[in-house]
Design a protein around this motif. Structure first.
Motif, PDB file in Angstrom:
ATOM      1  N   TRP A   1       0.933  24.163  -0.166  1.00  0.00           N
ATOM      2  CA  TRP A   1       0.818  24.124   1.282  1.00  0.00           C
ATOM      3  C   TRP A   1      -0.167  25.166   1.798  1.00  0.00           C
ATOM      4  N   ASN A   2      -0.891  24.781   2.827  1.00  0.00           N
ATOM      5  CA  ASN A   2      -1.903  25.640   3.431  1.00  0.00           C
ATOM      6  C   ASN A   2      -1.994  25.306   4.919  1.00  0.00           C
ATOM      7  N   ASP A   3      -2.273  26.302   5.747  1.00  0.00           N
ATOM      8  CA  ASP A   3      -2.546  26.026   7.154  1.00  0.00           C
ATOM      9  C   ASP A   3      -4.047  25.834   7.328  1.00  0.00           C
ATOM     10  N   ASN A   4      -4.425  24.907   8.206  1.00  0.00           N
ATOM     11  CA  ASN A   4      -5.835  24.614   8.420  1.00  0.00           C
ATOM     12  C   ASN A   4      -6.052  24.256   9.890  1.00  0.00           C
ATOM     13  N   GLN A   5      -7.314  24.247  10.289  1.00  0.00           N
ATOM     14  CA  GLN A   5      -7.670  23.865  11.663  1.00  0.00           C
ATOM     15  C   GLN A   5      -7.357  22.381  11.865  1.00  0.00           C
ATOM     16  N   CYS A   6      -6.643  22.086  12.931  1.00  0.00           N
ATOM     17  CA  CYS A   6      -6.156  20.725  13.180  1.00  0.00           C
ATOM     18  C   CYS A   6      -7.267  19.696  13.366  1.00  0.00           C
ATOM     19  N   GLN A   7      -8.428  20.128  13.828  1.00  0.00           N
ATOM     20  CA  GLN A   7      -9.515  19.175  14.071  1.00  0.00           C
ATOM     21  C   GLN A   7     -10.343  18.881  12.818  1.00  0.00           C
ATOM     22  N   GLU A   8     -10.100  19.608  11.732  1.00  0.00           N
ATOM     23  CA  GLU A   8     -10.832  19.365  10.479  1.00  0.00           C
ATOM     24  C   GLU A   8     -10.521  17.965   9.949  1.00  0.00           C
ATOM     25  N   PRO A   9     -11.514  17.215   9.522  1.00  0.00           N
ATOM     26  CA  PRO A   9     -11.229  15.909   8.922  1.00  0.00           C
ATOM     27  C   PRO A   9     -10.590  16.087   7.540  1.00  0.00           C
ATOM     28  N   SER A  10      -9.515  15.381   7.322  1.00  0.00           N
ATOM     29  CA  SER A  10      -8.791  15.463   6.068  1.00  0.00           C
ATOM     30  C   SER A  10      -8.117  14.133   5.790  1.00  0.00           C
ATOM     31  N   ASN A  11      -7.836  13.861   4.540  1.00  0.00           N
ATOM     32  CA  ASN A  11      -6.986  12.730   4.198  1.00  0.00           C
ATOM     33  C   ASN A  11      -5.577  13.068   4.682  1.00  0.00           C
ATOM     34  N   PHE A  12      -4.652  12.132   4.596  1.00  0.00           N
ATOM     35  CA  PHE A  12      -3.306  12.375   5.098  1.00  0.00           C
ATOM     36  C   PHE A  12      -2.314  11.478   4.386  1.00  0.00           C
ATOM     37  N   ILE A  13      -1.037  11.824   4.524  1.00  0.00           N
ATOM     38  CA  ILE A  13       0.041  11.063   3.893  1.00  0.00           C
ATOM     39  C   ILE A  13       1.005  10.612   4.984  1.00  0.00           C
ATOM     40  N   CYS A  14       1.238   9.303   5.045  1.00  0.00           N
ATOM     41  CA  CYS A  14       2.214   8.744   5.977  1.00  0.00           C
ATOM     42  C   CYS A  14       3.506   8.478   5.213  1.00  0.00           C
ATOM     43  N   GLU A  15       4.620   8.596   5.925  1.00  0.00           N
ATOM     44  CA  GLU A  15       5.940   8.365   5.338  1.00  0.00           C
ATOM     45  C   GLU A  15       6.717   7.404   6.227  1.00  0.00           C
ATOM     46  N   LYS A  16       7.445   6.505   5.567  1.00  0.00           N
ATOM     47  CA  LYS A  16       8.289   5.545   6.271  1.00  0.00           C
ATOM     48  C   LYS A  16       9.626   5.492   5.529  1.00  0.00           C
ATOM     49  N   GLU A  17      10.722   5.762   6.240  1.00  0.00           N
ATOM     50  CA  GLU A  17      12.029   5.728   5.618  1.00  0.00           C
ATOM     51  C   GLU A  17      12.479   4.284   5.431  1.00  0.00           C
ATOM     52  N   LEU A  18      13.168   4.029   4.343  1.00  0.00           N
ATOM     53  CA  LEU A  18      13.709   2.681   4.095  1.00  0.00           C
ATOM     54  C   LEU A  18      14.981   2.474   4.901  1.00  0.00           C
TER      55      LEU A  18
ATOM     56  N   TYR B   1       5.614   6.129   0.886  1.00  0.00           N
ATOM     57  CA  TYR B   1       4.497   7.020   1.203  1.00  0.00           C
ATOM     58  C   TYR B   1       3.182   6.273   1.068  1.00  0.00           C
ATOM     59  N   TRP B   2       2.282   6.541   2.007  1.00  0.00           N
ATOM     60  CA  TRP B   2       0.937   5.974   1.967  1.00  0.00           C
ATOM     61  C   TRP B   2      -0.060   7.129   1.937  1.00  0.00           C
ATOM     62  N   PHE B   3      -0.875   7.187   0.895  1.00  0.00           N
ATOM     63  CA  PHE B   3      -1.885   8.230   0.710  1.00  0.00           C
ATOM     64  C   PHE B   3      -3.213   7.668   1.189  1.00  0.00           C
ATOM     65  N   SER B   4      -3.741   8.227   2.260  1.00  0.00           N
ATOM     66  CA  SER B   4      -4.953   7.679   2.862  1.00  0.00           C
ATOM     67  C   SER B   4      -6.169   7.901   1.971  1.00  0.00           C
ATOM     68  N   THR B   5      -7.127   7.031   2.150  1.00  0.00           N
ATOM     69  CA  THR B   5      -8.432   7.189   1.502  1.00  0.00           C
ATOM     70  C   THR B   5      -9.494   7.485   2.558  1.00  0.00           C
ATOM     71  N   ILE B   6      -9.042   7.674   3.789  1.00  0.00           N
ATOM     72  CA  ILE B   6      -9.936   8.013   4.897  1.00  0.00           C
ATOM     73  C   ILE B   6      -9.583   9.402   5.411  1.00  0.00           C
ATOM     74  N   LYS B   7     -10.515  10.011   6.125  1.00  0.00           N
ATOM     75  CA  LYS B   7     -10.308  11.341   6.686  1.00  0.00           C
ATOM     76  C   LYS B   7     -10.245  11.265   8.203  1.00  0.00           C
ATOM     77  N   SER B   8      -9.413  12.117   8.768  1.00  0.00           N
ATOM     78  CA  SER B   8      -9.348  12.225  10.223  1.00  0.00           C
ATOM     79  C   SER B   8      -8.728  13.564  10.593  1.00  0.00           C
TER      80      SER B   8
ATOM     81  N   GLY C   1       0.796  -1.221   0.000  1.00  0.00           N
ATOM     82  CA  GLY C   1       0.000   0.000   0.000  1.00  0.00           C
ATOM     83  C   GLY C   1       0.826   1.267   0.000  1.00  0.00           C
ATOM     84  N   PHE C   2       2.113   1.173   0.337  1.00  0.00           N
ATOM     85  CA  PHE C   2       3.025   2.318   0.315  1.00  0.00           C
ATOM     86  C   PHE C   2       3.676   2.409  -1.070  1.00  0.00           C
TER      87      PHE C   2
END
Length: 149
Positions: free
Chosen positions: A132-149, A32-39, A23-24
């Motif tokens: 890039w944009n600043d937004n309210q932290c509690q807003e639901p949004s998709n997200f990107i996770c990163e993991k170094e090799l 990188y993992w691009f979410s399909t869910i919001k939080s 999935g990464f």
């Protein structure tokens, strides 16, 4: 002889699975993992930790171009959380782990703290690209996770 064969087979298996987790997507030395869910920002950070990763950090133009390009071509979200905030001190943006930003790609007139409480970093699709944009932290949004090799 059997030990040598077993050793070679184990090395082959290890190298076969040495890339990114399922999935990464790999770019250079990161996955990188691009979410399909919001939080919320905090929930997104927790989800990334669960995946043994962290919210994505962008340290140069090449990495930014990869993330923006992937989001444009394959991403379905309007915005994605990245791993930075100015929660500690207004206007002082730091990556998770309190690392200063050496590279930025803010959308024009950003960050603006428009509502007085926009403290978390997202990339937002505007005019066909993700800046890039600043937004309210509690807003639901998709997200990107990163993991170094």
């Amino acid at each position: 002889m059997q030990v040598e064969v077993l050793s070679v087979l184990l090395c082959l298996v290890a190298t076969t699975y040495a890339g990114c987790p399922l999935g990464f997507h790999q770019h250079r030395r990161s996955c990188y993992w691009f979410s399909t869910i919001k939080s919320s920002f905090a929930e997104a950070a927790g989800y990334c930790r669960y995946l043994e990763s962290h919210l994505a950090t962008i340290s140069n133009r090449d990495e930014d171009s990869y993330i923006r390009g992937y989001a444009t071509r394959r991403g379905k979200a309007i915005n994605y959380w990245l791993g930075a905030s100015d929660l500690n001190l207004e206007g002082r943006w730091l990556w998770e782990g309190q690392c200063r930003m050496k590279y930025t790609n803010w959308s024009p007139r950003q960050p603006d703290n428009w509502r007085g409480n926009e403290h978390c970093l997202e990339i937002k699709r505007r005019y066909g690209n993700y800046l890039w944009n600043d937004n309210q932290c509690q807003e639901p949004s998709n997200f990107i996770c990163e993991k170094e090799l």
